[in-house]
Design a protein around this motif. Structure first.
Motif, mmCIF file in Angstrom:
data_model
loop_
_atom_site.group_PDB
_atom_site.id
_atom_site.type_symbol
_atom_site.label_atom_id
_atom_site.label_comp_id
_atom_site.label_asym_id
_atom_site.label_seq_id
_atom_site.Cartn_x
_atom_site.Cartn_y
_atom_site.Cartn_z
ATOM 1 N N PHE A 79 2.456 -60.902 44.161
ATOM 2 C CA PHE A 79 2.773 -61.347 45.518
ATOM 3 C C PHE A 79 4.255 -61.217 45.820
ATOM 4 O O PHE A 79 5.093 -61.290 44.927
ATOM 5 C CB PHE A 79 2.286 -62.778 45.763
ATOM 6 C CG PHE A 79 2.793 -63.822 44.779
ATOM 7 C CD1 PHE A 79 4.047 -64.391 44.911
ATOM 8 C CD2 PHE A 79 1.981 -64.251 43.738
ATOM 9 C CE1 PHE A 79 4.497 -65.356 44.024
ATOM 10 C CE2 PHE A 79 2.420 -65.219 42.839
ATOM 11 C CZ PHE A 79 3.687 -65.772 42.979
ATOM 12 N N TRP A 80 4.523 -60.970 47.117
ATOM 13 C CA TRP A 80 5.908 -60.989 47.594
ATOM 14 C C TRP A 80 6.209 -62.450 47.913
ATOM 15 O O TRP A 80 5.631 -63.048 48.809
ATOM 16 C CB TRP A 80 6.062 -60.069 48.806
ATOM 17 C CG TRP A 80 7.450 -60.038 49.380
ATOM 18 C CD1 TRP A 80 7.765 -60.028 50.706
ATOM 19 C CD2 TRP A 80 8.687 -59.994 48.669
ATOM 20 N NE1 TRP A 80 9.132 -59.983 50.856
ATOM 21 C CE2 TRP A 80 9.727 -59.977 49.616
ATOM 22 C CE3 TRP A 80 9.028 -59.998 47.309
ATOM 23 C CZ2 TRP A 80 11.080 -59.948 49.271
ATOM 24 C CZ3 TRP A 80 10.375 -59.975 46.954
ATOM 25 C CH2 TRP A 80 11.375 -59.942 47.929
ATOM 26 N N THR A 81 7.121 -63.009 47.159
ATOM 27 C CA THR A 81 7.306 -64.457 47.109
ATOM 28 C C THR A 81 7.917 -65.014 48.385
ATOM 29 O O THR A 81 7.532 -66.089 48.858
ATOM 30 C CB THR A 81 8.218 -64.787 45.907
ATOM 31 O OG1 THR A 81 7.791 -64.004 44.792
ATOM 32 C CG2 THR A 81 8.178 -66.251 45.558
ATOM 33 N N SER A 82 8.901 -64.302 48.914
ATOM 34 C CA SER A 82 9.591 -64.813 50.095
ATOM 35 C C SER A 82 10.427 -63.699 50.703
ATOM 36 O O SER A 82 10.974 -62.870 49.972
ATOM 37 C CB SER A 82 10.522 -65.965 49.692
ATOM 38 O OG SER A 82 11.264 -66.403 50.811
ATOM 39 N N ASP A 83 10.562 -63.711 52.028
ATOM 40 C CA ASP A 83 11.492 -62.779 52.670
ATOM 41 C C ASP A 83 12.936 -63.186 52.398
ATOM 42 O O ASP A 83 13.864 -62.443 52.683
ATOM 43 C CB ASP A 83 11.251 -62.734 54.181
ATOM 44 C CG ASP A 83 10.074 -61.826 54.545
ATOM 45 O OD1 ASP A 83 9.599 -61.081 53.667
ATOM 46 O OD2 ASP A 83 9.627 -61.866 55.704
ATOM 47 N N ASN A 84 13.107 -64.382 51.889
ATOM 48 C CA ASN A 84 14.446 -64.838 51.530
ATOM 49 C C ASN A 84 14.852 -64.163 50.222
ATOM 50 O O ASN A 84 14.306 -64.459 49.159
ATOM 51 C CB ASN A 84 14.445 -66.359 51.358
ATOM 52 C CG ASN A 84 15.846 -66.905 51.132
ATOM 53 O OD1 ASN A 84 16.742 -66.176 50.708
ATOM 54 N ND2 ASN A 84 16.027 -68.172 51.408
ATOM 55 N N GLY A 96 4.639 -62.178 55.514
ATOM 56 C CA GLY A 96 6.009 -62.537 55.879
ATOM 57 C C GLY A 96 6.685 -63.228 54.697
ATOM 58 O O GLY A 96 7.278 -64.282 54.841
ATOM 59 N N GLY A 97 6.562 -62.645 53.501
ATOM 60 C CA GLY A 97 6.977 -63.310 52.270
ATOM 61 C C GLY A 97 5.784 -64.081 51.728
ATOM 62 O O GLY A 97 4.690 -63.544 51.591
ATOM 63 N N GLY A 98 5.988 -65.388 51.480
ATOM 64 C CA GLY A 98 5.005 -66.162 50.721
ATOM 65 C C GLY A 98 3.980 -66.921 51.547
ATOM 66 O O GLY A 98 3.591 -68.033 51.181
HETATM 67 C C1 GLA Z 1 7.349 -58.796 56.448
HETATM 68 C C2 GLA Z 1 7.542 -58.634 54.957
HETATM 69 C C3 GLA Z 1 8.797 -57.830 54.710
HETATM 70 C C4 GLA Z 1 8.652 -56.481 55.378
HETATM 71 C C5 GLA Z 1 8.376 -56.650 56.867
HETATM 72 C C6 GLA Z 1 8.037 -55.332 57.512
HETATM 73 O O1 GLA Z 1 8.315 -59.602 57.000
HETATM 74 O O2 GLA Z 1 7.586 -59.870 54.306
HETATM 75 O O3 GLA Z 1 9.030 -57.676 53.325
HETATM 76 O O4 GLA Z 1 7.599 -55.775 54.776
HETATM 77 O O5 GLA Z 1 7.288 -57.541 57.092
HETATM 78 O O6 GLA Z 1 7.790 -55.450 58.864
#
Ligand code: GLA
Length: 709
Positions: free
Chosen positions: A524-529, A508-510
């Protein structure tokens, strides 16, 4: 001199290139922390170090108040213990004794020393391990507990490290706090009497706190003593920082003892995760550089460690669950045209997943959305010159799935209590071999048959009701840790079987960023923000602990989905170019001019990428009182090239100029600036750039290049 012993082998000195760490070993199994700081010039200096032992009253520790390096529970000591264990029949607080040490030869830049402690009856052993990375000024700590021949050992707490700093007038603690869409906010506070705990009890590393700390004595960015540490662990962890009544600071951390137990049968061992520790007198920048260099050299896995991170396109914010061969191809056209190098299909491609209510666990391609499987899209993407990547969330299952119908027993659950669903999903028991075999088979099918070279591995909820029907309480308390071991096992499987696949960790981001996961994944995906302005503080906070090469940042649509903020495209790009660049917007809705502008910035990013991804980061505004600018600088280690990012970040009271003194250049060399001036490194570092700060969302990138003679 490396690792050596003094004072009749009672004192152990661990020397790195610039630092030293000294322990006194007491026969009764206490390791006393004596010194951690600059390397000292003479051996006699180490002999002369005082091991402070303070015995003020009968209300204090039996052997006196002191600095600890390893402290087993079970006597008159009141700090958080490094080990707490008891035997099956109820024997608690073993009589530990020192049983010798082993110093290994240096190997791959690391030398190991193991201090052995044994209980007085020789049934249980602890190996307190120090890996000394001499060139990197990092000491890695862990312990391994072994049941040699005793009855079952119940380990209730086993932390990776314990360390103490001596009483002084003041110490500050820095740590990272946050939440979903608000990760990596830097907290700095004076350490006062009492105990501060930061931790995760959620089964992942957590968005709320990160297993990193720094303690300083009034350090700034460029100078001052900083002691710091990173725990390499992606599950429940804790870090305790305690100032005792006499001013000692005791720091201890590792696996959280919350709902934890490890039962060791005779012949079994339990190694803890590793805590990486460092000291510098060069302030917070020195600290980050030391940690980042170490991550580049010893944490980031092969074979992608040296490879530049590609500019990726991710379809999540463009199509959400509504993916199809047709719309992904259309997005791939746009992504390739503006210069993206990797195309990632996010959630929604499998099962009957049209929302977050179903299909996690059923990893077959959705035939309505992709009638001929993924291959036509993959070939299309490859023809456009891009790599293909895909989103997965293998630790999870929806109740509405074939997998859950077939294996309801695979999720964590208590006997009579309903499971909590979060985002409509439940968590698979990743410690179970059958679960992991299912996941590995799924990966084999997917990665073995299609040309997929990138996985975004997500985890979109915390663990709860962590139980298994039919298992004893002790066994169930091991499930949290087994989940992490299971996850690492699958990551290792991917790295071994599919080394060409680059893995991005996401929660869910970080929510799962730490050195444990970064030993097995590549970024890494740092944040959904994805709001460009919020991102500035998230990314800056992240820079204290993690290397920018691993930090992914996307440019998305404006107004932003999260806060409706409208931000110019140039600013969105500049904000996202300070790490690995991604594009996550709906390109169909971008105007021709916006797409041309995007292509321009992507080309420019590729030009400066070697400086950003391989360079050293300097936070030029970290101590700026007004924080109305965000100024980050990246410099190649050899000082040949530098890039300075200047972003307005809350201008008030009208226009005014800002002086920006850069860092890390060769002072005698001449540098050409992209704004047209040539001057010495000394000029740029002492006079610097004068930036006229005029308006909202103003931003610039200045390049400084060494003029070759
Ligand atoms: C998470 C990730 C998002 C996206 C959604 C998909 O929230 O952080 O980038 O991949 O799931 O459901």
């Amino acid at each position: 001199m490396g690792i050596f012993q003094l004072k009749n082998e009672q004192r152990l000195v661990l020397e790195t290139k610039e630092t030293a760490y000294v322990i006194d070993i007491h026969k009764h199994g206490h390791l006393q922390h004596v010194y951690w700081g600059e390397k000292l010039p003479e051996t006699a200096d180490y002999e002369a170090l005082q091991s402070i032992v303070f015995s003020p009253s009968s209300f204090e520790a039996t052997r006196g108040v002191m600095g600890y390096d390893y402290i087993p529970w079970g006597e008159m000591v009141y700090t958080e213990p490094t080990l707490k264990a008891s035997s099956a029949s109820g024997e608690r607080g073993f009589k530990w004794e020192y049983a010798g040490l082993d110093i290994a030869a240096e190997d791959s830049g690391k030398q190991q020393v193991v201090i052995k402690l044994q209980d007085s009856l020789g049934r249980y052993q602890v190996d307190v391990t120090y890996d000394v990375f001499r060139q990197d000024d990092i000491i890695a700590r862990s312990q391994t507990i072994t049941n040699i021949k005793g009855e079952a050992l119940y380990i209730e707490a086993a932390r990776s490290m314990q360390v103490s700093l001596p009483p002084a007038s003041w110490y500050n603690l820095s740590h990272l706090a946050g939440k979903w869409v608000g990760e990596f906010q830097l907290i700095q506070e004076e350490i006062r009497e009492g105990r501060k705990t930061i931790d995760s009890r959620r089964g992942n590393t957590s968005h709320h706190a990160n297993p990193w700390f720094a303690i300083d004595q009034g350090a700034g960015e460029d100078s001052g003593d900083v002691w710091f540490g990173h725990l390499a662990y992606s599950g429940n962890w804790d870090l305790h920082v305690e100032k005792d009544a006499h001013g000692f600071i005791h720091v201890c951390g590792g696996i959280n003892d919350f709902d934890f137990m490890k039962v060791l049968q005779p012949g079994e061992s339990f190694p803890t995760p590793v805590f990486y520790l460092g000291y510098t007198s060069k302030g917070f920048t020195g600290m980050s550089h030391q940690a980042h260099r170490f991550q580049r050299k010893h944490i980031m896995p092969e074979p992608h460690r040296e490879a530049e991170r590609k500019v990726l396109y991710n379809s999540w914010e463009a199509t959400y669950f509504d993916v199809s061969e047709e719309n992904q191809k259309a997005l791939a056209d746009e992504a390739a045209t503006i210069g993206c190098e990797r195309f990632v299909v996010d959630d929604g491609w499998f099962g009957k997943r049209n929302s977050d209510q179903s299909s996690l666990g059923d990893w077959e391609v959705n035939q309505d959305k992709f009638p001929n499987g993924l291959d036509p899209l993959i070939s299309y993407v490859k023809e456009k010159g891009m790599d293909f990547g895909i989103w997965l969330e293998p630790e999870m299952v929806n109740k509405d799935s074939r997998l859950f119908q077939e294996h309801p027993e695979w999720v964590y659950h208590f006997a009579t209590k309903d499971q909590t669903t979060a985002r409509n999903q439940l968590v698979l028991q990743f410690g179970r071999e059958d679960v992991r075999t299912y996941v590995k088979n799924m990966l084999d099918k997917l990665l073995g048959s299609s040309d997929i070279s990138f996985i975004k591995w997500d985890m979109n909820r915390s663990l709860s009701e962590v139980g298994r029907i039919g298992a004893g309480v002790g066994e169930q308390k091991q499930l949290w840790h087994e989940h992490v071991e299971g996850l690492y096992d699958v990551f290792d499987y991917i790295k071994n079987a599919y080394p060409h696949v680059l893995v991005e960790t996401c929660s869910g981001g970080g929510g799962r960023i730490d050195l444990g996961v970064l030993q097995r994944t590549d970024q890494f995906w740092t944040s959904d923000n994805t709001d460009a302005r919020d991102r500035l503080s998230i990314q800056r906070g992240c820079s204290y602990a993690y290397h920018q090469k691993t930090m992914m940042c996307w440019v998305t649509d404006s107004p932003n989905w999260l806060n409706q903020r409208t931000v110019p495209l140039k600013y969105r790009f500049h904000s996202a170019m300070m790490g690995g660049l991604g594009i996550g917007g709906n390109l169909h809705e971008w105007t021709k001019e916006e797409k041309e502008e995007a292509a321009h910035w992507i080309t420019f990013y590729k030009h400066i990428r070697p400086v950003i991804q391989e360079g050293l980061a300097y936070r030029l505004t970290a101590t700026h009182p007004k924080k109305e600018t965000e100024i980050m600088q990246y410099v190649r280690e050899d000082g040949s090239r530098s890039v300075v990012f200047l972003l307005e970040n809350g201008l008030s009271f009208g226009p005014h100029p800002v002086q920006v003194k850069v860092k890390g250049l060769d002072e005698n060399a001449r540098y050409y600036s992209s704004d047209g001036t040539t001057a010495t490194g000394a000029f740029w570092m002492n006079h610097g750039l004068i930036w006229p700060l005029n308006e909202e969302y103003q931003c610039e990138i200045i390049e400084l290049s060494k003029v070759e003679d």
